[in-house]
Write a protein that holds these residues in place. Structure first.
Motif, PDB file in Angstrom:
ATOM      1  N   UNK A  54      -7.312  12.463   1.605  1.00 43.79           N
ATOM      2  CA  UNK A  54      -6.051  12.688   2.325  1.00 43.79           C
ATOM      3  C   UNK A  54      -5.343  11.393   2.713  1.00 43.79           C
ATOM      4  N   UNK A  55      -6.067  10.456   3.306  1.00 37.09           N
ATOM      5  CA  UNK A  55      -5.437   9.207   3.735  1.00 37.09           C
ATOM      6  C   UNK A  55      -4.850   8.469   2.536  1.00 37.09           C
ATOM      7  N   UNK A  56      -5.584   8.493   1.443  1.00 35.29           N
ATOM      8  CA  UNK A  56      -5.108   7.799   0.252  1.00 35.29           C
ATOM      9  C   UNK A  56      -3.929   8.511  -0.407  1.00 35.29           C
ATOM     10  N   UNK A  57      -3.835   9.822  -0.244  1.00 40.11           N
ATOM     11  CA  UNK A  57      -2.669  10.542  -0.765  1.00 40.11           C
ATOM     12  C   UNK A  57      -1.400   9.991  -0.130  1.00 40.11           C
ATOM     13  N   UNK A  58      -1.431   9.852   1.186  1.00 36.97           N
ATOM     14  CA  UNK A  58      -0.267   9.306   1.884  1.00 36.97           C
ATOM     15  C   UNK A  58       0.008   7.870   1.512  1.00 36.97           C
ATOM     16  N   UNK A  59      -1.054   7.078   1.368  1.00 36.55           N
ATOM     17  CA  UNK A  59      -0.859   5.676   0.995  1.00 36.55           C
ATOM     18  C   UNK A  59      -0.283   5.563  -0.409  1.00 36.55           C
ATOM     19  N   UNK A  60      -0.740   6.433  -1.317  1.00 31.36           N
ATOM     20  CA  UNK A  60      -0.213   6.407  -2.678  1.00 31.36           C
ATOM     21  C   UNK A  60       1.270   6.760  -2.698  1.00 31.36           C
ATOM     22  N   UNK A  61       1.645   7.815  -1.987  1.00 30.37           N
ATOM     23  CA  UNK A  61       3.058   8.189  -1.928  1.00 30.37           C
ATOM     24  C   UNK A  61       3.883   7.104  -1.254  1.00 30.37           C
ATOM     25  N   UNK A  62       3.319   6.489  -0.231  1.00 26.27           N
ATOM     26  CA  UNK A  62       4.013   5.382   0.413  1.00 26.27           C
ATOM     27  C   UNK A  62       4.206   4.219  -0.539  1.00 26.27           C
ATOM     28  N   UNK A  63       3.195   3.950  -1.367  1.00 23.39           N
ATOM     29  CA  UNK A  63       3.318   2.868  -2.335  1.00 23.39           C
ATOM     30  C   UNK A  63       4.353   3.146  -3.408  1.00 23.39           C
ATOM     31  N   UNK A  64       4.433   4.390  -3.861  1.00 22.54           N
ATOM     32  CA  UNK A  64       5.393   4.743  -4.905  1.00 22.54           C
ATOM     33  C   UNK A  64       6.829   4.661  -4.426  1.00 22.54           C
ATOM     34  N   UNK A  65       7.041   4.679  -3.120  1.00 20.43           N
ATOM     35  CA  UNK A  65       8.390   4.551  -2.546  1.00 20.43           C
ATOM     36  C   UNK A  65       8.495   3.268  -1.720  1.00 20.43           C
ATOM     37  N   UNK A  66       7.852   2.195  -2.212  1.00 21.82           N
ATOM     38  CA  UNK A  66       7.683   0.978  -1.406  1.00 21.82           C
ATOM     39  C   UNK A  66       8.646  -0.137  -1.766  1.00 21.82           C
ATOM     40  N   UNK A  67       9.696   0.158  -2.538  1.00 17.29           N
ATOM     41  CA  UNK A  67      10.612  -0.904  -2.933  1.00 17.29           C
ATOM     42  C   UNK A  67      11.210  -1.663  -1.759  1.00 17.29           C
ATOM     43  N   UNK A  68      11.322  -1.002  -0.635  1.00 20.48           N
ATOM     44  CA  UNK A  68      11.914  -1.626   0.558  1.00 20.48           C
ATOM     45  C   UNK A  68      11.000  -2.645   1.219  1.00 20.48           C
ATOM     46  N   UNK A  69       9.687  -2.555   0.984  1.00 19.68           N
ATOM     47  CA  UNK A  69       8.765  -3.426   1.717  1.00 19.68           C
ATOM     48  C   UNK A  69       8.985  -4.893   1.372  1.00 19.68           C
ATOM     49  N   UNK A  70       9.281  -5.184   0.114  1.00 15.90           N
ATOM     50  CA  UNK A  70       9.496  -6.570  -0.279  1.00 15.90           C
ATOM     51  C   UNK A  70      10.724  -7.209   0.345  1.00 15.90           C
ATOM     52  N   UNK A  71      11.629  -6.399   0.897  1.00 14.00           N
ATOM     53  CA  UNK A  71      12.846  -6.941   1.517  1.00 14.00           C
ATOM     54  C   UNK A  71      12.734  -7.066   3.025  1.00 14.00           C
ATOM     55  N   UNK A  72      11.582  -6.741   3.579  1.00 10.88           N
ATOM     56  CA  UNK A  72      11.402  -6.806   5.034  1.00 10.88           C
ATOM     57  C   UNK A  72      11.406  -8.262   5.496  1.00 10.88           C
ATOM     58  N   UNK A  73      12.171  -8.538   6.511  1.00 11.78           N
ATOM     59  CA  UNK A  73      12.137  -9.849   7.163  1.00 11.78           C
ATOM     60  C   UNK A  73      11.283  -9.811   8.427  1.00 11.78           C
ATOM     61  N   UNK A  74      11.456  -8.779   9.249  1.00  6.85           N
ATOM     62  CA  UNK A  74      10.707  -8.683  10.511  1.00  6.85           C
ATOM     63  C   UNK A  74       9.353  -8.029  10.235  1.00  6.85           C
ATOM     64  N   UNK A  75       8.530  -8.742   9.485  1.00  5.66           N
ATOM     65  CA  UNK A  75       7.256  -8.187   9.062  1.00  5.66           C
ATOM     66  C   UNK A  75       6.317  -7.921  10.230  1.00  5.66           C
ATOM     67  N   UNK A  76       6.334  -8.766  11.244  1.00 11.11           N
ATOM     68  CA  UNK A  76       5.447  -8.574  12.389  1.00 11.11           C
ATOM     69  C   UNK A  76       5.726  -7.273  13.113  1.00 11.11           C
ATOM     70  N   UNK A  77       6.990  -6.975  13.370  1.00  9.75           N
ATOM     71  CA  UNK A  77       7.352  -5.746  14.070  1.00  9.75           C
ATOM     72  C   UNK A  77       6.990  -4.522  13.232  1.00  9.75           C
TER      73      UNK A  77
END
Length: 433
Positions: free
Chosen positions: A284-307
């Motif tokens: 179950x946990x990995x199902x969510x992580x996989x779906x999150x990864x497949x829609x993760x194009x936005x993560x590379x553009x994050x500036x406020x990574x700490x928050x």
């Protein structure tokens, strides 16, 4: 109409996972080998606690698997990181990978012979953990050698997404094994699948070029020996970088307090009648992580990574706690999937921060610390969950851990705000978050 049609592909690219690192042949081979091997490892990850629960009938012994895995990680994770900074990282991966493969074959042998010894099972888990502790720092530290800096976030996301995809389909496949076959047959099959698929990872590592230590751009040389002095030097560097130190601390809070996986065999048996339910819980946990990864194009553009890291950890804890209250399998799986998506964001952001922040001569040692945290934290979480469940029940252990993780994460950044204030200096696109 043309403008609308053009806008849709652009929007899709902003959200879809970034596949550009796969254009690098060396990275592509490593990614494939690790992905196949990780799928195989999930069979062992399910089989070991299932076998332990069948032998002992209690979650406390299942929790002890976490101890057997953590102690070698604590020792050899730090030493393995030091070795990765002074030796050819390809050779380190080959040597320790062979040990990992041999320990899996030993698990297969004890299952075929029906030894039935919880102590032997814990010992073999410890050997596997030792080998993993040595390979993991080197495997993570080579990433900046394989792809350019602007693709590090994308490559990290691909790695985590592939890992989580394997963690979805692997446990589900293992659950099917235990649905159709008695454990006397299912356990050897599960261990055999892991041993067979791990050979792909060894092949991919063999194809890598030599990767000896290199001096930094400022001329600082790598250490000559992988001793205590080298490890201490890495820990001193970490102590002087509060952002990295706090990123490790908040991940430990999340994993030690809120990881519920030691409770899955008991919960599957008592709440959902056993069978394939244990596979769904582990996936179950990995199902969510996989779906999150497949829609993760936005993560590379994050500036406020700490928050974003802090918010992800809080979201993980809350979702885990609410899942502990549910009594429908589909609802538990759905809530754990939400937690997994938050964990994917947390893992990618923290790994990107570490790879960008640390110089090459320190990457092995800091990845050693990272190995202790990301692999040791869940194992300590197994111990905590098993011990609390033995005294107060699985439900109390599950819910209290999630709530405690969310609350302590907020308190940590309230007292030490440096992490929430951190902004990335490297991103692949425009400002976000």
């Amino acid at each position: 109409m043309t403008a609308v049609k053009e806008a849709r592909p652009r929007a899709a690219r902003r959200w879809a996972i970034d596949l550009r690192p796969l254009g690098v042949p060396a990275y592509r081979r490593v990614w494939l080998g690790n992905g196949v091997a990780m799928f195989g490892f999930q069979f062992t990850a399910v089989a070991v606690p299932v076998e332990m629960y069948a032998l002992t009938g209690g979650s406390f012994w299942v929790g002890l698997i976490g101890v057997a895995g953590f102690l070698p990680l604590l020792v050899f994770g730090l030493w393995g990181g030091a070795v990765a900074d002074v030796r050819d990282r390809r050779r380190v991966l080959l040597a320790a990978g062979t040990l990992l493969w041999a320990s899996t074959l030993a698990l297969l042998a004890q299952a075929l012979l029906r030894v039935g010894s919880p102590v032997l099972l814990l010992t073999l888990v410890a050997v596997q953990s030792t080998a993993f502790a040595i390979t993991s720092p080197a495997r993570n530290a080579i990433l900046p050698r394989l792809v350019p800096a602007e693709l590090l976030s994308a490559a990290s996301t691909l790695n985590f997404t592939t890992f989580t995809a394997a963690s979805v389909f692997g446990p589900l496949a293992a659950g099917l094994i235990f649905t159709f076959w008695h454990p006397d047959v299912g356990l050897p099959v599960a261990y055999a699948v892991d041993a067979l698929l791990f050979t792909v990872s060894l092949w991919a590592t063999f194809r890598l070029p030599a990767m000896p230590p290199e001096p930094d751009a400022d001329g600082a040389a790598a250490p000559r020996r992988a001793g205590l002095a080298s490890i201490a030097d890495g820990l001193r560097y970490l102590a002087t970088t509060p952002v990295l130190l706090l990123s490790f601390a908040i991940d430990l809070i999340a994993m030690v307090l809120a990881m519920p996986r030691a409770l899955f065999p008991e919960t599957a048996e008592q709440r959902f009648g056993g069978g394939a339910a244990v596979g769904w819980l582990y996936a179950a946990i990995s199902i969510g992580a996989m779906l999150g990864g497949l829609t993760s194009g936005w993560i590379g553009r994050i500036r406020r990574q700490g928050l974003v890291l802090v918010l992800a950890v809080v979201g993980w804890g809350v979702a885990v706690a609410v899942a502990g209250l549910a009594h429908q399998l589909w609802l538990v799986v759905g809530l754990l999937a939400v937690a997994g998506a938050a964990d994917l964001v947390s893992a990618v952001v923290r790994q990107t921060m570490l790879l960008v922040y640390a110089p090459d001569r320190m990457r092995g040692r800091l990845q050693g610390v990272n190995t202790v945290v990301i692999a040791g934290g869940p194992r300590l979480g197994d111990l905590r969950a098993g011990a609390v469940a033995a005294g107060f029940g699985a439900g109390a252990a599950w819910i209290s851990g999630g709530l405690a993780a969310a609350v302590l994460a907020v308190l940590l950044v309230a007292v030490f705000p440096a992490l929430a204030r951190y902004r990335s200096a490297v991103a692949s696109g425009g400002d976000e978050a």
